[in-house]
Design a protein around this motif. Structure first.
Motif, PDB file in Angstrom:
ATOM      1  N   UNK A  36      48.110  45.715  44.231  1.00  0.00           N
ATOM      2  CA  UNK A  36      48.052  47.062  44.773  1.00  0.00           C
ATOM      3  C   UNK A  36      49.414  47.744  44.646  1.00  0.00           C
ATOM      4  N   UNK A  37      49.402  49.077  44.528  1.00  0.00           N
ATOM      5  CA  UNK A  37      50.626  49.876  44.553  1.00  0.00           C
ATOM      6  C   UNK A  37      50.478  50.871  45.701  1.00  0.00           C
ATOM      7  N   UNK A  38      51.462  50.859  46.608  1.00  0.00           N
ATOM      8  CA  UNK A  38      51.429  51.699  47.807  1.00  0.00           C
ATOM      9  C   UNK A  38      52.595  52.687  47.741  1.00  0.00           C
ATOM     10  N   UNK A  39      52.299  53.966  48.012  1.00  0.00           N
ATOM     11  CA  UNK A  39      53.348  54.991  47.994  1.00  0.00           C
ATOM     12  C   UNK A  39      54.207  54.909  49.251  1.00  0.00           C
ATOM     13  N   UNK A  40      55.310  55.647  49.252  1.00  0.00           N
ATOM     14  CA  UNK A  40      56.196  55.654  50.409  1.00  0.00           C
ATOM     15  C   UNK A  40      55.575  56.401  51.600  1.00  0.00           C
ATOM     16  N   UNK A  41      54.420  57.003  51.396  1.00  0.00           N
ATOM     17  CA  UNK A  41      53.677  57.641  52.484  1.00  0.00           C
ATOM     18  C   UNK A  41      52.636  56.711  53.083  1.00  0.00           C
ATOM     19  N   UNK A  42      52.582  55.484  52.574  1.00  0.00           N
ATOM     20  CA  UNK A  42      51.636  54.506  53.090  1.00  0.00           C
ATOM     21  C   UNK A  42      50.232  54.651  52.531  1.00  0.00           C
ATOM     22  N   UNK A  43      50.113  55.259  51.348  1.00  0.00           N
ATOM     23  CA  UNK A  43      48.805  55.451  50.722  1.00  0.00           C
ATOM     24  C   UNK A  43      48.684  54.563  49.496  1.00  0.00           C
ATOM     25  N   UNK A  44      47.531  53.948  49.333  1.00  0.00           N
ATOM     26  CA  UNK A  44      47.277  53.148  48.136  1.00  0.00           C
ATOM     27  C   UNK A  44      47.053  54.113  46.982  1.00  0.00           C
ATOM     28  N   UNK A  45      47.927  54.078  45.986  1.00  0.00           N
ATOM     29  CA  UNK A  45      47.820  54.980  44.840  1.00  0.00           C
ATOM     30  C   UNK A  45      47.140  54.312  43.643  1.00  0.00           C
ATOM     31  N   UNK A  46      47.095  52.986  43.652  1.00  0.00           N
ATOM     32  CA  UNK A  46      46.414  52.257  42.591  1.00  0.00           C
ATOM     33  C   UNK A  46      46.172  50.832  43.061  1.00  0.00           C
ATOM     34  N   UNK A  47      45.107  50.245  42.553  1.00  0.00           N
ATOM     35  CA  UNK A  47      44.810  48.869  42.914  1.00  0.00           C
ATOM     36  C   UNK A  47      43.841  48.253  41.930  1.00  0.00           C
ATOM     37  N   UNK A  48      43.796  46.940  41.895  1.00  0.00           N
ATOM     38  CA  UNK A  48      42.875  46.228  41.014  1.00  0.00           C
ATOM     39  C   UNK A  48      41.438  46.553  41.419  1.00  0.00           C
ATOM     40  N   UNK A  49      40.596  46.745  40.432  1.00  0.00           N
ATOM     41  CA  UNK A  49      39.200  47.117  40.673  1.00  0.00           C
ATOM     42  C   UNK A  49      38.247  45.925  40.648  1.00  0.00           C
ATOM     43  N   UNK A  50      38.670  44.853  40.010  1.00  0.00           N
ATOM     44  CA  UNK A  50      37.788  43.685  39.849  1.00  0.00           C
ATOM     45  C   UNK A  50      38.365  42.478  40.572  1.00  0.00           C
ATOM     46  N   UNK A  51      37.496  41.627  41.041  1.00  0.00           N
ATOM     47  CA  UNK A  51      37.936  40.402  41.704  1.00  0.00           C
ATOM     48  C   UNK A  51      38.343  39.340  40.685  1.00  0.00           C
TER      49      UNK A  51
END
Length: 65
Positions: A36-51
């Protein structure tokens, strides 16, 4: 654990890249996937879609001027 990262990052105003290993099929152990990639505002801006399977997670993050 990964779901707690946005709330933990927000007070510190830092970007966070949570990179984790991937697997092609369900192993006998836990702790894989969900990068996962989290912004400095505490929002997930990108993440893995598959397990399962390899995946690259990208995001544009602002840099210092």
């Amino acid at each position: 654990m990964w779901e707690k990262l946005p709330a933990r990052v927000k007070p510190f105003k830092h970007h966070l890249v949570g990179a984790n290993w991937s697997v092609n099929k369900k192993p006998d152990w836990r702790g894989y996937g969900f990068s996962v990639i989290v912004s400095n505002e505490g929002k997930v801006v990108s993440g893995a879609k598959r397990l399962y399977g390899s995946e690259i997670v990208y995001a544009d993050l602002p840099t210092a001027k």
